[in-house]
Design an enzyme around this catalytic site. Structure first.
Site, PDB file in Angstrom:
ATOM      1  N   ASP A   1      29.748  50.808  43.886  1.00 37.26           N
ATOM      2  CA  ASP A   1      29.032  49.841  43.547  1.00 37.26           C
ATOM      3  C   ASP A   1      27.522  49.559  44.423  1.00 37.26           C
ATOM      4  OD1 ASP A   1      31.082  48.846  41.989  1.00 37.26           O
ATOM      5  OD2 ASP A   1      31.793  47.710  43.666  1.00 37.26           O
TER       6      ASP A   1
HETATM    7  N1  URA Z   1      36.073  50.044  44.878  1.00 35.23           N
HETATM    8  C1  URA Z   1      35.063  49.059  44.672  1.00 35.23           C
HETATM    9  O1  URA Z   1      35.653  48.015  44.371  1.00 35.23           O
HETATM   10  N2  URA Z   1      34.033  49.284  44.566  1.00 35.23           N
HETATM   11  C2  URA Z   1      33.407  50.482  45.001  1.00 35.23           C
HETATM   12  O2  URA Z   1      32.298  50.812  44.745  1.00 35.23           O
HETATM   13  C3  URA Z   1      34.628  51.689  44.908  1.00 35.23           C
HETATM   14  C4  URA Z   1      35.765  51.392  44.952  1.00 35.23           C
END
Ligand code: URA
Length: 312
Positions: free
Chosen positions: A105
């Protein structure tokens, strides 16, 4: 070098090896303008013009495997309509276009792999091979044992129950706790959603491990190239006769603006998997690897590498 067409297509990142075979069987692949439907057909991607559905295949001369320590505030997509910073902005000196293996993310930090070897990336992300990924999560307030247990057992999300995970308390602070969450799945925003499901509020999320690979001393915003052994190990490839090179003076050894780049890149996927080892060298390579040199980087520009080292 001649290689089977399906291998060339999948390595170019178009699709998996199996799906590449389908493309060939369906008559969607041409070599030098001639439709090829036979699966055993070989071609040389550096010489032959290979097209899939009329589109020429872009085959990189060199396979690159990168471990980046992604800072928060970068997106893993290759372009962004909102003008946000891209992880590839951090890879200025990387000579080939590389793609993230999966995603993190915008606000997630930590270990992100990037490569131009589609076959390797597909393999890592394939559900059958789903490698374990470990995250450190800073959460608001105090974590209860029961919340950890629920996450470990699997929580119900809108896209189904999560598989069992390894979840533990790492550090307890005044205002925040840090927990570790290790999962095999790779669902969208999975860790954040797992935390939400047990009423934990995520303040920071950082991936610290991908299979056997840890962030190590790669600092935020910096990267390093993987070694041959790391590439093989992650994908579960046998290091057949991979040419193992000790540190000859080469491009990768020069000190860099980014300390994370000091290790040398792998020269090619073929080299990584050992396919390109010269006849008669097989046992030598194996022997050397067994002597504890697996983690030595492959040095491009040497006998088996493709790039000539630049003069410092
Ligand atoms: N899980 C998440 O919630 N976000 C990420 O970026 C990776 C794994």
């Amino acid at each position: 070098m001649l290689e089977r067409l399906q291998k060339i297509i999948s390595a170019a990142g178009i699709t998996s090896r199996r799906a590449s075979e389908e493309l060939i069987l369906n008559g969607q692949v041409t070599v030098n303008g001639v439709v090829v439907t036979e699966l055993g057909t070989k071609a040389d991607p550096t010489v032959d013009m290979i097209s899939v559905n009329g589109k020429p295949l872009k085959v990189s001369a060199e396979r690159l495997y990168i471990l980046l320590n992604k800072p928060a505030g970068y997106i893993t997509a290759l372009k962004d309509g909102q003008g946000r910073r891209l992880v590839t902005d951090l890879l200025k000196d990387v000579p080939e276009r590389v793609y993230p293996v999966g995603r993190l993310d915008y606000n997630t930090e930590g270990l992100l792999l990037l490569t131009n070897d589609g076959e390797w990336a597909n393999r890592l992300m394939h559900p059958r091979h789903e490698v374990e990924k470990e995250y450190h999560v800073r959460v608001r307030g105090k974590v209860l044992e029961q919340q950890l247990k629920r996450m470990a057992d699997g929580v119900e999300l809108e896209d189904g129950k999560t598989a069992p995970a390894v979840v533990r308390l790492v550090k307890s602070g005044e205002q925040h706790d840090w927990i570790s969450v290790a999962i095999h799945e790779g669902r969208n925003r999975q860790v954040r959603r797992m935390c939400e499901a047990v009423s934990l509020s995520v303040v920071r999320l950082k991936r610290i491990r991908y299979g056997s690979l840890s962030l190590g001393n790669v600092r935020e915003g910096q990267f390093r190239y993987l070694t041959e052994a790391e590439v093989n190990e992650l994908a579960g490839w046998q290091p057949k006769a991979a040419p193992v090179r000790t540190a000859a003076k080469g491009r990768g050894e020069r000190s860099h603006d980014r300390p994370g780049q000091k290790q040398t890149p792998l020269g090619s996927a073929r080299a990584a998997r050992g396919d390109a080892a010269p006849a008669g060298k097989k046992n030598e390579s194996r022997g050397r690897a067994v002597q504890g040199q697996e983690r030595k980087p492959f040095v491009p520009g040497t006998e088996s590498g493709r790039r000539t080292p630049k003069k410092p």
